[in-house]
Design an enzyme around this catalytic site. Structure first.
Site, PDB file in Angstrom:
ATOM      1  N   TYR A   1     -13.342   5.322 -14.040  1.00  0.00           N
ATOM      2  CA  TYR A   1     -13.282   4.581 -12.849  1.00  0.00           C
ATOM      3  C   TYR A   1     -14.313   3.573 -13.327  1.00  0.00           C
ATOM      4  O   TYR A   1     -13.574   2.760 -13.272  1.00  0.00           O
ATOM      5  CB  TYR A   1     -14.422   5.527 -11.925  1.00  0.00           C
ATOM      6  CG  TYR A   1     -13.951   4.559 -10.565  1.00  0.00           C
ATOM      7  CD1 TYR A   1     -13.207   3.665 -10.028  1.00  0.00           C
ATOM      8  CD2 TYR A   1     -15.387   4.130  -9.100  1.00  0.00           C
ATOM      9  CE1 TYR A   1     -12.983   2.821  -9.164  1.00  0.00           C
ATOM     10  CE2 TYR A   1     -15.057   2.806  -9.112  1.00  0.00           C
ATOM     11  CZ  TYR A   1     -14.425   2.350  -8.271  1.00  0.00           C
ATOM     12  OH  TYR A   1     -14.149   1.336  -7.828  1.00  0.00           O
TER      13      TYR A   1
ATOM     14  N   ALA B   1      -5.652  -2.191  -4.100  1.00  0.00           N
ATOM     15  CA  ALA B   1      -5.429  -0.599  -4.578  1.00  0.00           C
ATOM     16  C   ALA B   1      -6.316  -0.182  -5.496  1.00  0.00           C
ATOM     17  O   ALA B   1      -5.461  -0.286  -6.694  1.00  0.00           O
ATOM     18  CB  ALA B   1      -4.009  -0.712  -4.693  1.00  0.00           C
TER      19      ALA B   1
ATOM     20  N   ARG C   1     -26.190  15.439  -8.195  1.00  0.00           N
ATOM     21  CA  ARG C   1     -24.667  15.021  -8.400  1.00  0.00           C
ATOM     22  C   ARG C   1     -24.294  14.532  -9.521  1.00  0.00           C
ATOM     23  O   ARG C   1     -25.240  13.858 -10.287  1.00  0.00           O
ATOM     24  CB  ARG C   1     -23.956  14.268  -6.944  1.00  0.00           C
ATOM     25  CG  ARG C   1     -22.786  14.147  -7.181  1.00  0.00           C
ATOM     26  CD  ARG C   1     -21.963  13.430  -5.869  1.00  0.00           C
ATOM     27  NE  ARG C   1     -22.379  11.926  -6.047  1.00  0.00           N
ATOM     28  CZ  ARG C   1     -22.103  11.109  -5.508  1.00  0.00           C
ATOM     29  NH1 ARG C   1     -21.411  11.139  -4.164  1.00  0.00           N
ATOM     30  NH2 ARG C   1     -22.122   9.739  -5.312  1.00  0.00           N
TER      31      ARG C   1
ATOM     32  N   ASN D   1      -3.431   5.078 -14.817  1.00  0.00           N
ATOM     33  CA  ASN D   1      -3.390   4.805 -12.991  1.00  0.00           C
ATOM     34  C   ASN D   1      -3.241   3.726 -12.935  1.00  0.00           C
ATOM     35  O   ASN D   1      -3.320   2.867 -12.268  1.00  0.00           O
ATOM     36  CB  ASN D   1      -3.075   5.366 -12.205  1.00  0.00           C
ATOM     37  CG  ASN D   1      -1.888   7.118 -11.904  1.00  0.00           C
ATOM     38  OD1 ASN D   1      -1.814   7.338 -13.025  1.00  0.00           O
ATOM     39  ND2 ASN D   1      -1.250   7.770 -10.953  1.00  0.00           N
TER      40      ASN D   1
ATOM     41  N   HIS E   1     -18.403  10.207   1.227  1.00  0.00           N
ATOM     42  CA  HIS E   1     -19.467   9.029   1.172  1.00  0.00           C
ATOM     43  C   HIS E   1     -20.945   9.251   1.956  1.00  0.00           C
ATOM     44  O   HIS E   1     -20.678   9.907   3.061  1.00  0.00           O
ATOM     45  CB  HIS E   1     -19.107   7.434   1.480  1.00  0.00           C
ATOM     46  CG  HIS E   1     -18.261   7.682   0.207  1.00  0.00           C
ATOM     47  ND1 HIS E   1     -16.045   7.363   0.364  1.00  0.00           N
ATOM     48  CD2 HIS E   1     -17.921   6.756  -0.593  1.00  0.00           C
ATOM     49  CE1 HIS E   1     -16.274   6.517  -0.815  1.00  0.00           C
ATOM     50  NE2 HIS E   1     -16.972   6.053  -1.476  1.00  0.00           N
TER      51      HIS E   1
ATOM     52  N   PHE F   1     -21.061  -3.127  -4.862  1.00  0.00           N
ATOM     53  CA  PHE F   1     -22.232  -2.831  -5.139  1.00  0.00           C
ATOM     54  C   PHE F   1     -21.485  -1.030  -3.271  1.00  0.00           C
ATOM     55  O   PHE F   1     -20.490  -0.501  -3.468  1.00  0.00           O
ATOM     56  CB  PHE F   1     -23.377  -2.470  -4.323  1.00  0.00           C
ATOM     57  CG  PHE F   1     -24.167  -3.513  -5.871  1.00  0.00           C
ATOM     58  CD1 PHE F   1     -23.728  -4.913  -6.380  1.00  0.00           C
ATOM     59  CD2 PHE F   1     -24.475  -2.525  -6.545  1.00  0.00           C
ATOM     60  CE1 PHE F   1     -23.754  -5.309  -7.747  1.00  0.00           C
ATOM     61  CE2 PHE F   1     -25.098  -2.881  -8.053  1.00  0.00           C
ATOM     62  CZ  PHE F   1     -24.740  -3.607  -8.063  1.00  0.00           C
TER      63      PHE F   1
ATOM     64  N   ASP G   1       0.747  -0.521   0.153  1.00  0.00           N
ATOM     65  CA  ASP G   1      -0.684   0.153  -0.092  1.00  0.00           C
ATOM     66  C   ASP G   1       0.868   1.321  -0.115  1.00  0.00           C
ATOM     67  O   ASP G   1       1.903   1.551   0.769  1.00  0.00           O
ATOM     68  CB  ASP G   1      -1.181   0.088   1.288  1.00  0.00           C
ATOM     69  CG  ASP G   1      -1.923   0.483   1.293  1.00  0.00           C
ATOM     70  OD1 ASP G   1      -3.538   0.111   0.890  1.00  0.00           O
ATOM     71  OD2 ASP G   1      -1.721   2.161   1.076  1.00  0.00           O
TER      72      ASP G   1
ATOM     73  N   ASN H   1      -8.232   4.503  -7.122  1.00  0.00           N
ATOM     74  CA  ASN H   1      -8.075   5.183  -7.354  1.00  0.00           C
ATOM     75  C   ASN H   1      -9.917   5.229  -6.650  1.00  0.00           C
ATOM     76  O   ASN H   1     -10.061   4.517  -8.184  1.00  0.00           O
ATOM     77  CB  ASN H   1      -8.009   6.784  -7.833  1.00  0.00           C
ATOM     78  CG  ASN H   1      -6.368   7.080  -7.726  1.00  0.00           C
ATOM     79  OD1 ASN H   1      -5.628   7.116  -8.642  1.00  0.00           O
ATOM     80  ND2 ASN H   1      -6.230   7.955  -6.971  1.00  0.00           N
TER      81      ASN H   1
HETATM   82  N1  UDP Z   1     -25.158  11.190  -1.388  1.00  0.00           N
HETATM   83  C1  UDP Z   1     -26.293  12.188  -1.086  1.00  0.00           C
HETATM   84  N2  UDP Z   1     -24.910  13.401  -0.457  1.00  0.00           N
HETATM   85  C2  UDP Z   1     -23.516  13.291   0.394  1.00  0.00           C
HETATM   86  C3  UDP Z   1     -23.499  12.149  -0.201  1.00  0.00           C
HETATM   87  C4  UDP Z   1     -23.626  10.971  -1.381  1.00  0.00           C
HETATM   88  O1  UDP Z   1     -27.117  12.528  -1.244  1.00  0.00           O
HETATM   89  O2  UDP Z   1     -23.395  14.077   1.048  1.00  0.00           O
HETATM   90  C5  UDP Z   1     -25.981  10.855  -2.234  1.00  0.00           C
HETATM   91  C6  UDP Z   1     -25.329   9.973  -3.496  1.00  0.00           C
HETATM   92  O3  UDP Z   1     -25.951  10.783  -4.535  1.00  0.00           O
HETATM   93  C7  UDP Z   1     -25.733   8.342  -3.849  1.00  0.00           C
HETATM   94  C8  UDP Z   1     -25.557   8.152  -2.485  1.00  0.00           C
HETATM   95  O4  UDP Z   1     -25.712   8.882  -1.573  1.00  0.00           O
HETATM   96  O5  UDP Z   1     -26.569   8.920  -4.720  1.00  0.00           O
HETATM   97  C9  UDP Z   1     -24.577   7.438  -2.333  1.00  0.00           C
HETATM   98  O6  UDP Z   1     -23.456   7.505  -1.849  1.00  0.00           O
HETATM   99  P1  UDP Z   1     -21.816   7.796  -1.745  1.00  0.00           P
HETATM  100  O7  UDP Z   1     -20.584   8.912  -2.061  1.00  0.00           O
HETATM  101  O8  UDP Z   1     -21.513   7.271  -0.535  1.00  0.00           O
HETATM  102  O9  UDP Z   1     -21.716   6.438  -2.756  1.00  0.00           O
HETATM  103  P2  UDP Z   1     -21.449   6.125  -4.438  1.00  0.00           P
HETATM  104  O10 UDP Z   1     -23.526   5.549  -4.792  1.00  0.00           O
HETATM  105  O11 UDP Z   1     -20.984   7.189  -5.520  1.00  0.00           O
HETATM  106  O12 UDP Z   1     -20.776   5.331  -4.566  1.00  0.00           O
END
Ligand code: UDP
Length: 335
Positions: free
Chosen positions: A141, A74, A278, A92, A187, A169, A31, A76
């Site tokens: 990604y 490992a 987002r 990367n 997250h 998931f 790591d 990103n």
């Molecule tokens: N989410 C949100 N507000 C936050 C962070 C995440 O509403 O501050 C939502 C995001 O849009 C997604 C869900 O929560 O629908 C899970 O997001 P996360 O980034 O945890 O995981 P991802 O699904 O992107 O792998």
């Protein structure tokens, strides 16, 4: 068995190392600590602080430790960042993965488990999503993971590699010792718990105009220990062939349901504001893990969101600053 775990200081990797050691395996963690934490590495594991961009360092680890198998965590791993910095991912993640695989082939290591992702399914025809779903990466990604997935059958044909690609998931929850600590934290569950701890004022819901029951995105949250157990089962099953599995709980929860569950678990109000969508978020992603249940007998032990959030809360309330305090204590010990 001796297992080389790349990214074994990271969130999912460190939980897998913990489970491997509990199962009696010998573990070497590789790591670069760019995102992982020294304090997250199980003390019984050997830690090599090196980068997968450094092929000589990988060769050195293979020669010194002669692993029987490699688990490759490992990478990103941020969808949003990959849309801003595609080459970090397309170059990367892929180059580092190829460095690792090429070194494995040169050193006769023929068992490999890849951390893959549900970001392979950007426009699923149905939910829950099983392994027959068409692959449409949702970002550089996801594409980087898919590129590595596509390399593996060639290495199987040419070198006799046995592999498993495990498409997670939403990894969530914590073991008693190890939890989620990203910087910056992006997250949902750790952010919500930071609000519960009073470290943030509120959580922003990224859009409530999705075609879901309450308008917020639906995701399938799977506990890191269940992911770790799936790795161990998949490794044992490589004897009878390579395999690809989707790993989810099979049940979706909306952003609002996650926040409500966290309110119940923590007893804190957790204020919210509703913000914009987002970029790159599909409305619903739920995994169908019937195949790994049928073939390997894997079933999530943490099946409910409540149970998952409880473990995360347990860890976050004991480590309000993540691993920082543990790392300070560790560096004091070494002075
Ligand atoms: N989410 C949100 N507000 C936050 C962070 C995440 O509403 O501050 C939502 C995001 O849009 C997604 C869900 O929560 O629908 C899970 O997001 P996360 O980034 O945890 O995981 P991802 O699904 O992107 O792998």
């Amino acid at each position: 068995m001796k297992i080389l775990v790349t990214g074994g200081a990271g969130y999912v990797g460190s939980a897998a190392v913990e489970h491997l050691i509990a199962a009696g395996e010998s573990v070497v963690v590789f790591d670069n600590l760019s995102q992982g934490h020294r304090a997250a590495v199980h003390p019984a594991a050997t830690l090599i602080v090196e980068d997968l961009a450094n092929r000589a360092a990988i060769d050195g680890a293979m020669t010194a430790h002669r692993p029987d198998a490699v688990m490759h965590f490992a990478a990103n791993s941020l969808v949003g960042e990959s849309m801003q910095r595609p080459f970090l991912y397309l170059a990367n993640n892929v180059t580092n993965g190829l460095n690792l695989l090429e070194s494995m082939m040169a050193h006769g290591v023929r068992r490999f488990i890849l951390s893959s992702t549900a970001n392979l399914f950007d426009r699923p025809a149905r939910n829950p999503i099983d392994e027959t779903e068409a692959i449409v990466p949702g970002s550089p990604y996801g594409e980087s993971k898919y590129m590595l997935e596509r390399v593996l059958p060639w290495l199987e044909r040419i070198y006799g590699l046995r592999y498993a690609a495990l498409r997670y998931f939403n990894a969530a929850g914590a073991t008693a010792e190890r939890g989620e600590d990203h910087s910056p934290e992006l997250h949902l569950i750790p952010i919500v718990l930071e609000v519960a701890l009073g470290q943030r004022k509120q959580v922003t819901i990224f859009g409530e105009d999705y075609p879901t029951p309450d308008g917020t995105c639906v995701r399938d949250y799977i506990h890191v220990s269940d992911l770790a157990r799936a790795h161990i089962l998949a490794l044992a099953a490589l004897e009878s062939g390579s395999r690809v599995y989707n790993l989810g709980n099979g049940q979706g929860y909306s952003v609002r349901q996650v926040i409500e569950t966290a309110r119940q678990v923590t007893g804190k109000p957790i204020p919210v504001e509703v913000g914009l969508r987002r970029a790159g978020d599909p409305a619903t992603l739920v995994g169908d893990s019937a195949k790994i249940l049928r073939e390997l007998g894997w079933k999530p032990e943490f099946a409910s969101l409540q149970a998952i959030v409880e473990t995360a809360w347990h860890w976050h309330s004991r480590h309000p600053n993540g691993y920082a305090a543990d790392e300070t204590a560790e560096s004091m010990r070494h002075q």
